[in-house]
Design an enzyme around this catalytic site. Structure first.
Site, PDB file in Angstrom:
ATOM      1  N   CYS A 119       0.793  -1.225   0.000  1.00  0.00           N
ATOM      2  CA  CYS A 119       0.000   0.000   0.000  1.00  0.00           C
ATOM      3  C   CYS A 119       0.829   1.281   0.000  1.00  0.00           C
ATOM      4  O   CYS A 119       2.041   1.256  -0.112  1.00  0.00           O
ATOM      5  CB  CYS A 119      -1.022  -0.056   1.119  1.00  0.00           C
ATOM      6  SG  CYS A 119      -2.352  -1.213   0.717  1.00  0.00           S
ATOM      7  N   LYS A 121       2.323   4.263   1.242  1.00  0.00           N
ATOM      8  CA  LYS A 121       3.650   4.789   1.572  1.00  0.00           C
ATOM      9  C   LYS A 121       4.661   3.680   1.797  1.00  0.00           C
ATOM     10  O   LYS A 121       5.864   3.934   1.854  1.00  0.00           O
ATOM     11  CB  LYS A 121       3.590   5.666   2.834  1.00  0.00           C
ATOM     12  CG  LYS A 121       2.509   6.716   2.803  1.00  0.00           C
ATOM     13  CD  LYS A 121       2.548   7.550   1.537  1.00  0.00           C
ATOM     14  CE  LYS A 121       1.265   8.332   1.326  1.00  0.00           C
ATOM     15  NZ  LYS A 121       0.062   7.543   1.184  1.00  0.00           N
ATOM     16  N   CYS A 191      -6.672  -1.273  -2.737  1.00  0.00           N
ATOM     17  CA  CYS A 191      -7.967  -0.848  -3.279  1.00  0.00           C
ATOM     18  C   CYS A 191      -7.951  -0.801  -4.803  1.00  0.00           C
ATOM     19  O   CYS A 191      -6.953  -0.429  -5.416  1.00  0.00           O
ATOM     20  CB  CYS A 191      -8.352   0.498  -2.689  1.00  0.00           C
ATOM     21  SG  CYS A 191      -8.643   0.431  -0.909  1.00  0.00           S
ATOM     22  N   SER A 468      -5.597  11.941  -2.305  1.00  0.00           N
ATOM     23  CA  SER A 468      -5.591  10.500  -2.499  1.00  0.00           C
ATOM     24  C   SER A 468      -5.610  10.200  -3.988  1.00  0.00           C
ATOM     25  O   SER A 468      -6.153  10.958  -4.793  1.00  0.00           O
ATOM     26  CB  SER A 468      -6.834   9.898  -1.837  1.00  0.00           C
ATOM     27  OG  SER A 468      -7.063   8.596  -2.297  1.00  0.00           O
TER      28      SER A 468
END
Length: 553
Positions: A119, A121, A191, A468
């Site tokens: 994911c 970072k 996601c 985002s």
């Protein structure tokens, strides 16, 4: 081997004794020590299954003649951290990840690394560490989540965020919102859209640091475990021939990654992370370089939130090799760049082909002739700012309107939800940059609220914070210099006219020079928001977003 410093000869007897306490034999200890950096935790759906990925990696390392030694890395779930103080820690955690991997690799003189990630970072933090430590390394992700299904269409997490605001306005029922909540995230994985996690895992292929398929093989497919096992074997090949990350992550490789980024329409966060990784590799990568590559690279893909497709569709359409193959036809890639396969990028993609031209378009019918991320400059952002232009409605590519200025994300969100923002406004959110935030929070709550209220085609958002990868609309972030560093965004006043031209790459505050000078002379720096702890230390040493928000020194 570096690990001989720890384990070789009579002086290594205490170390060997400690290793035997964990069940390792003399034969095991003599093998190359391969650190398996496993970011598995029970807070991130993209990481919940990484124990299985790490297990497959370790099997590959054993098969290749190495000793796999697993240790953890932290990870923040941006979705869970969104909209509150937790988001201040997300970008900052990238530095902790890089520092902790460096610490473990150097303290134990590891011979090689496999970086098990997924994911937002975590992937860039691990690549930064690989470049810094510069021992044979390979990155393998946990893979993307499958899209959910609701109301007869494919959905992902960004749809849930937008449905929250639509529910407040009565345009989405409570039952429909519950269906989105239940169905949008059907299982493990990053996601499902072209958000930051998937952007970076795809770009790792172009950087030469991950095997083909790393960015797109779904998390729940058996092929993901086969890929992980192959990565374990591959790192032993890298160790055997002495190939190190800085030999792969060259200037040409970073340009390849930028070209892919523009073709995919990836997250704007990539223009924070690629410069930070390049910095660790001793390469200067700036926004001007990204702007030049964007101008000559067509946007070939429109994945969620920019379009209807998701990562599983990109994978079925040929994946990253197919996108790279199309870019290579116009000479937009350095095909001689090396990769962790032991072959050049050109060799890796030689047999690739587009299997679904509705998902990966060809050069003769791109979504747009220039890249999916645009860099803007002007008197409001002298050092630049960025926008995911592929996710901007055509009518918002040119925009002029009055500023509505807020000094925090919370204040701006409150105004949006209260109906105080009008069509044509330019919402300015400042003191949310790397230093001023601190931590440069993502603004998905605000952009989702605008989209949920149907204002994403009428209102632009400008911030020294960031967005985002799930954001859509005219969301312009990374404004540099930031307000806390006396940047011009700190002296904007509500009612000032601002003009934005994404096609021309300009952003202009329409206030005369004399008035700007008067405001600048009256400006005073804000009090630090954190006076102790990690964020206090971070704010004191983090650099500008335009240079990747790395820590000075």
């Amino acid at each position: 081997m570096r690990s001989d410093t720890v384990k070789h000869g009579p002086a290594g007897a205490p170390s060997r004794s400690l290793m035997k306490a964990m069940g390792y034999s003399d034969d095991d200890i003599r093998k190359p020590w391969v650190g398996i950096v496993n970011a598995r935790n029970e807070l991130i759906p993209g990481h919940i299954h990484l124990d299985r990925i790490a297990g497959a990696v370790k099997q590959g390392v054993w098969e290749g003649g190495g000793l796999p030694l697993e240790f953890p890395a932290i990870g923040v779930c941006d979705g869970l951290a969104m909209g509150h103080v937790g988001m201040r820690y997300s970008l900052a955690s990238r530095e902790l990840i890089a520092d902790s991997i460096e610490t473990m690799a150097e303290a134990h003189r590891l011979d090689a690394l496999v970086l098990v990630t997924n994911c937002d970072k975590i992937t860039p933090g691990m690549l930064m560490a690989a470049a810094r430590v510069d021992i044979p390394s390979i990155l393998v992700s946990g893979g993307p989540m499958l899209a959910g299904k609701a109301g007869g269409k494919a959905i992902s997490l960004s749809d849930v965020f937008e449905a929250v605001s639509a529910n407040r306005e009565g345009r989405v029922s409570a039952e429909a919102l519950r269906e989105y909540e239940d169905e949008a995230c059907p299982g493990c994985g990053s996601c499902a859209g072209m958000f930051t996690a998937n952007s970076m895992n795809c770009l790792a292929e172009a950087l030469g640091m991950a095997l083909p398929g790393n960015g797109t093989v779904p998390a729940v497919h058996a092929a993901r475990l086969r890929l992980a096992r192959a990565a374990g074997r591959a790192v032993m090949e890298l160790f055997g021939n002495g190939t190190r990350p800085r030999q792969l992550m060259t200037e040409a490789a970073f340009r390849n990654a930028l070209s892919l980024d523009m073709a995919l329409g990836g997250s704007t966060n990539s223009l924070l992370h690629l410069p930070a990784i390049a910095y660790e590799a001793g390469i200067r990568l700036d926004l001007d370089t990204a702007a030049g590559i964007s101008l000559r690279t067509p946007n070939l893909c429109r994945l969620s939130p920019s379009g209807p497709h998701h990562m599983e569709d990109l994978h079925a359409a040929g994946g990253i090799p197919a996108v790279l193959k199309e870019l290579s036809k116009k000479g937009l890639l350095a095909l001689e760049a090396g990769t962790v396969t032991g072959k050049s990028l050109g060799e890796n993609i030689a047999a690739a082909a587009i299997r679904d031209p509705s998902v990966i378009r060809t050069f003769d019918r791109p979504h747009h002739p220039t890249g999916g991320i645009s860099v803007l400059k002007g008197n409001l952002a002298p050092d630049g700012c960025v926008v995911k232009s592929s996710a901007v409605a055509p009518e918002m590519l040119e925009h002029r309107g009055p500023a509505r200025v807020f000094d925090s994300e919370e204040a701006a969100l409150e105004a949006v939800l209260a109906g105080l923002i009008s069509k044509n406004d330019l919402l300015v959110i400042r003191y949310e940059g790397p230093k001023g935030g601190p931590g440069m929070r993502e603004m998905l709550s605000v952009t989702s609220a605008l989209a949920g209220l149907g204002l994403d085609r009428d209102v632009a958002l400008i911030t020294d914070g960031r967005f985002s990868g799930a954001t859509r609309g005219a969301a312009i972030g990374h404004v540099s210099p930031e307000a806390a560093e006396a940047g011009p965004i700190g002296i904007v006043r509500s009612g000032d006219m601002i003009s934005v031209s994404i096609p021309r790459g300009t952003i202009h505050l329409e206030v005369d020079v004399a008035e700007l000078e008067r405001r600048r002379s009256a400006w005073t720096p804000p009090e630090p928001k954190f006076k102790r702890g990690f964020l206090s230390r971070y704010a004191k040493s983090v650099t500008s977003a335009s240079s990747g928000a790395v820590l000075a020194g």
